[in-house]
Design an enzyme around this catalytic site. Structure first.
Site, short mmCIF file in Angstrom:
data_model
loop_
_atom_site.label_atom_id
_atom_site.label_comp_id
_atom_site.label_asym_id
_atom_site.label_seq_id
_atom_site.Cartn_x
_atom_site.Cartn_y
_atom_site.Cartn_z
N HIS A 155 0.90 -1.29 -0.09
CA HIS A 155 0.06 -0.01 -0.02
C HIS A 155 0.86 1.11 0.04
CE1 HIS A 155 -3.81 -2.11 1.90
NE2 HIS A 155 -3.65 -2.57 0.70
N ASP B 257 35.89 -2.44 -13.17
CA ASP B 257 35.36 -1.14 -12.80
C ASP B 257 35.15 -0.18 -13.90
OD1 ASP B 257 34.82 -1.92 -10.26
OD2 ASP B 257 36.53 -0.92 -9.56
N ASP C 166 26.50 -5.59 -11.79
CA ASP C 166 26.83 -4.98 -13.17
C ASP C 166 25.10 -4.92 -13.75
OD1 ASP C 166 26.00 -8.06 -12.96
OD2 ASP C 166 26.69 -8.22 -14.81
#
Length: 460
Positions: A98, A350, A376
């Site tokens: 809700h 990275d 990823d």
């Protein structure tokens, strides 16, 4: 909250233990026999309220809610001592849904009142004795009241947390890279102005020109700027300027021959210049005291982290429902990322994530949202993008990453690709459902060989 739920568990357990087993059995009998009728009648009455109708108009939601309501009635009115802990968790889960959808607490409370009202004639029309009817009603109402209290308390906690995140996002959005955002939006509205002026001066077709509200700047303002600067007077001024100029623009588009008249053409050009000039002045004032702040941003990729996902989805779903404009989501996975990471190391991993993130930024509009969803995995929320536009954006991103060149430390080329699942908003108010179907499309993309885009369809 933990102490509160323990106390409510004890109270609910006490209610069940103290009730005559025969009365509990009759309450359960009523629930099983009449749950379907009670559910249908419940939603018929609740939907009379126009505010409630806003959340129940989706056919899929209504169908799911009716069956869920039947189960809820049976569970609550058939409770055994061993069921109480599970029932409290159910109330907590319902409250979270809700809050996530944004259903106001007063609608939830109205729903409980309606349920108790329609339950009364069902119980008192049974063939039980007068004393049994009274005891069954007493047990049923007390059970519903405890469930309601647990749900309302959990809802209030979830809604309060969501409100706090809404405000945190607003503050973050104001502060995040403000100077760059200001210049980007000024450039955007100037680009729109130049495009129209050139077409008028060169006597070119204006048919492809967009009103200001539908141009890149207008989309950014309606989906982000209006929220960023909520409560500041300049926001209203900009809204009126956009609205007023759209009226002038649309009137001009209906009769472009008027532009052949020099005085009317000059008047229109001055209206464009005056509108843009005023908006830029107001924008500078809005951004004047804003400085960079990165709370809520993923440090590596500089994308939004998932913290603000509920806030943004709730607002964009409300906007889509209110205006009838499309909304879509992309879930994106870097193909074989773990294998690449394990082979070439975390530094290379990275760098891949940074390059992929840049590809996202370069291929979405300023009104869209890009999140780092997991390691990823990424989510892009596309505002006011049709199905074709959604697929074009996804394919543009996929193609860009596929062409990205990255070399490993030993000079070897690393091939990059993305699998993308796309889904269009279909009216369901719970954003997790939209994410779920996009994720299903992503799974199909991977199963069909990766490096591709799949759009979720009911037939998938």
């Amino acid at each position: 909250m933990e102490m509160y739920f323990k106390r409510m568990k004890d109270e609910w357990t006490g209610l069940v233990e103290q009730a005559d087993p025969l009365i509990r059995a009759k309450a359960a009998e009523i629930a099983v026999a009449h749950a379907h009728y009670l559910s249908i009648e419940f939603y018929r009455i609740v939907r009379i309220d126009p505010h409630a109708e806003e959340f129940l108009s989706n056919e899929q939601v209504e169908r799911q809610l009716k069956s869920a309501m039947e189960r809820w009635i049976i569970n609550v009115l058939s409770a055994q001592v061993d069921d109480v802990e599970r029932l409290i968790q159910i109330q907590h889960t319902v409250a979270e849904v809700h809050a996530r959808i944004g259903i106001p607490v007063e609608i939830v409370e109205m729903g409980f009142r309606v349920l108790k009202k329609i339950l009364y004639p069902v119980i008192f029309s049974s063939d039980y004795s007068a004393a049994e009817k009274l005891q069954v009603y007493h047990f049923s109402i007390n059970s519903i009241d405890i469930a309601m209290e647990v749900m309302t308390r959990a809802f209030t906690f979830s809604d309060s947390s969501a409100s706090k995140e809404d405000e945190n996002y607003r503050i973050f959005s104001l502060l995040e890279n403000a100077e760059e955002e200001k210049e980007r939006q000024i450039a955007s509205i100037l680009s729109w102005e130049i495009d129209i002026i050139y077409k008028i001066l060169l006597d070119s077709d204006l048919g492809s020109s967009l009103p200001l509200s539908q141009a890149d700047f207008g989309l950014w303002f309606n989906h982000k700027g209006r929220h960023y600067f909520s409560g500041i007077a300049e926001v209203g001024h900009i809204s009126r300027l956009i609205q007023d100029f759209d009226g002038i623009f649309n009137q001009t588009m209906r009769n472009t021959r008027n532009l052949n008249n020099r005085s009317l053409r000059v008047k229109f050009l001055l209206q464009i210049r005056n509108t843009v000039s005023q908006i830029i002045t107001l924008l500078r004032e809005l951004f004047e005291e804003v400085s960079r702040h990165e709370v809520g941003m993923d440090v590596l990729t500089k994308l939004l982290n998932r913290r603000f996902l509920p806030t943004i989805f709730k607002r964009e779903i409300a906007h889509a429902n209110r205006t009838g404009t499309p909304l879509s989501v992309l879930i994106i996975d870097v193909d074989k990322f773990k294998e690449i990471n394990d082979t070439w190391g975390h530094n290379t991993g990275d760098e891949i994530l940074r390059k992929v993130s840049q590809a996202f930024y370069d291929n979405v509009r300023s009104s869209d949202y890009v999140f780092r969803y997991g390691g990823d995995e990424f989510i892009i929320v596309l505002t006011e993008a049709s199905e074709n536009e959604t697929l074009r954006t996804a394919e543009r991103i996929r193609s860009r990453v596929e062409k990205t060149k990255l070399k490993a430390a030993n000079g070897e080329d690393i091939a990059l690709s993305l699998s993308i699942g796309a889904a269009m908003f279909n009216g369901h108010p719970d954003y997790e459902r939209l994410i779920q179907i996009a994720d299903e499309a992503l799974y199909i993309a991977k199963r069909r060989g990766r490096n591709r885009v799949e759009l979720w369809k009911a037939s998938l």
